[in-house]
Write a protein that holds these residues in place. Sequence first.
Motif: not given
Length: 481
Positions: A357-361, A367-371
């Motif tokens: 589940i996506l918790c942080l963008a 670039r982007l980091r999706a945590v």
Amino acid sequence: MSRDPDNNQTLIAATNGPVVEADSTGLVLRLSDRVIRDIARRLPRPPFGTPAVPAGEPAALVPAERLDAGLLGDIDAWDLQREGDWLRFVAHRPGAEGARRYRRHVAGGGVIAETPGPVLGLLSLGAGRRLTTFAGAPCFPHHVMACAPPDEGEPDLPVTGWRNRGADTMLADALLSLRHEAYRALPLIVAMPMPLPLGPLPSAAGPAMAGLDDQLRRLEELAGSLGKPARLACIGIEIGHDQAPVTAARFHADALAFMDLIAARLAPDLGTPRFLMVADAGPWWANDADANRAAIEGQHLLALRPGLHDLTVVAPSYMFAQDDLGQPTEAALLDRARIEAEALETLLRRKPWTCPILCLAERDDRRLRAVFKADGPLAIDASDPFGAGPAAGFALAGTAAGISGVEIAPDDPQSVLIHLDGPLEPLAGAQPRLDYAVGGPARGRGAAHPPACGALRDQWSLNRDGGTLRRWALPGSLVIR
């Protein structure tokens, strides 16, 4: 007892619920079944000659009356006895149960297997896609039963069998199959699907809640007539697109209030409510972009912030194939039942079940980091089984920038790096957002999966019937920080 945190405070909690609570009247101590049994052993015994049976087992007070098994009809049965309102007998019946002891109410109705332990209820609430059914009886037709109100003109019987298979009966079958394969005890399971109307979630005064109260009453009455306690194994909820949400925040608030409403109606003896949810990605023909976003963002909020409730999102619905009407196929419902059964068995072992589940963008250089929160390393499935596209289901909103590539972060196996094709500048009046499996243009007839889909998963897998089930990431959307 109120579940309002201002009026009901948990002082000590365990993994299966509160142990010591406080409200305006004092302290409440919840004791385990083992402690209660120990207290019962220490209490003075009744005088000699008093029937030593627990309250709620009136049938045990009536001596068994032996009858001719021919009264049951032309079935392979023997050792027929009447005990109170029940006929008990041994028989060889269809289904996986085989030869064992069964019982049937003297008024008629379903034949149920003699089972150990409490009567388990599988309660679920949802609209059309949740209530899809197919012809045929359950694989364990005498362990999976119903205690629903009768149709017009039909007698009101305490228990009946199922003549079709839906999400709840398939889940019961899947649970029983896991136990049967491991030579474990097979409980009696009552499947209780409850329809929700299209539109906003129901209030306390609506017919849906009246139907819920009646179903719970019938479950407890059935268990009491068998001399057993009743327990709710889980409460399945499927809410999302069918509720036509206006905003994500409103959907989140309404969903929490709806779960509060359900929990408040459960008797303490039924156990601490455990909610299971399939994240609804909508049908293949979903074409209202604003409603789709509100539904998916609202479900994402609910998964991240479930309030006081024990909520587990077991899978995203985009992994289950749909027919031309957007309803799940029979094979998809079977896969869904297996996933739900594995999740429930995992939770009962007090282990987590976490779909990624996506918790942080956040911005990470250019670039982007999706945590993500997950149970293990993530993977972008190269086969792209649902047609998510080269970005694996990721997209940007509120900016003119696009995505040129995605990869699992080398320094964190639970993060995804998203490469941009331009500067991340917001459009007028908008905040840039990172979406995962939020959707796109409606697909044409014959599409097996909705446009809100992705190709991100973890390493969990289940091999069943020649296929492999995976645990896919949940749809979600966050403002980019």
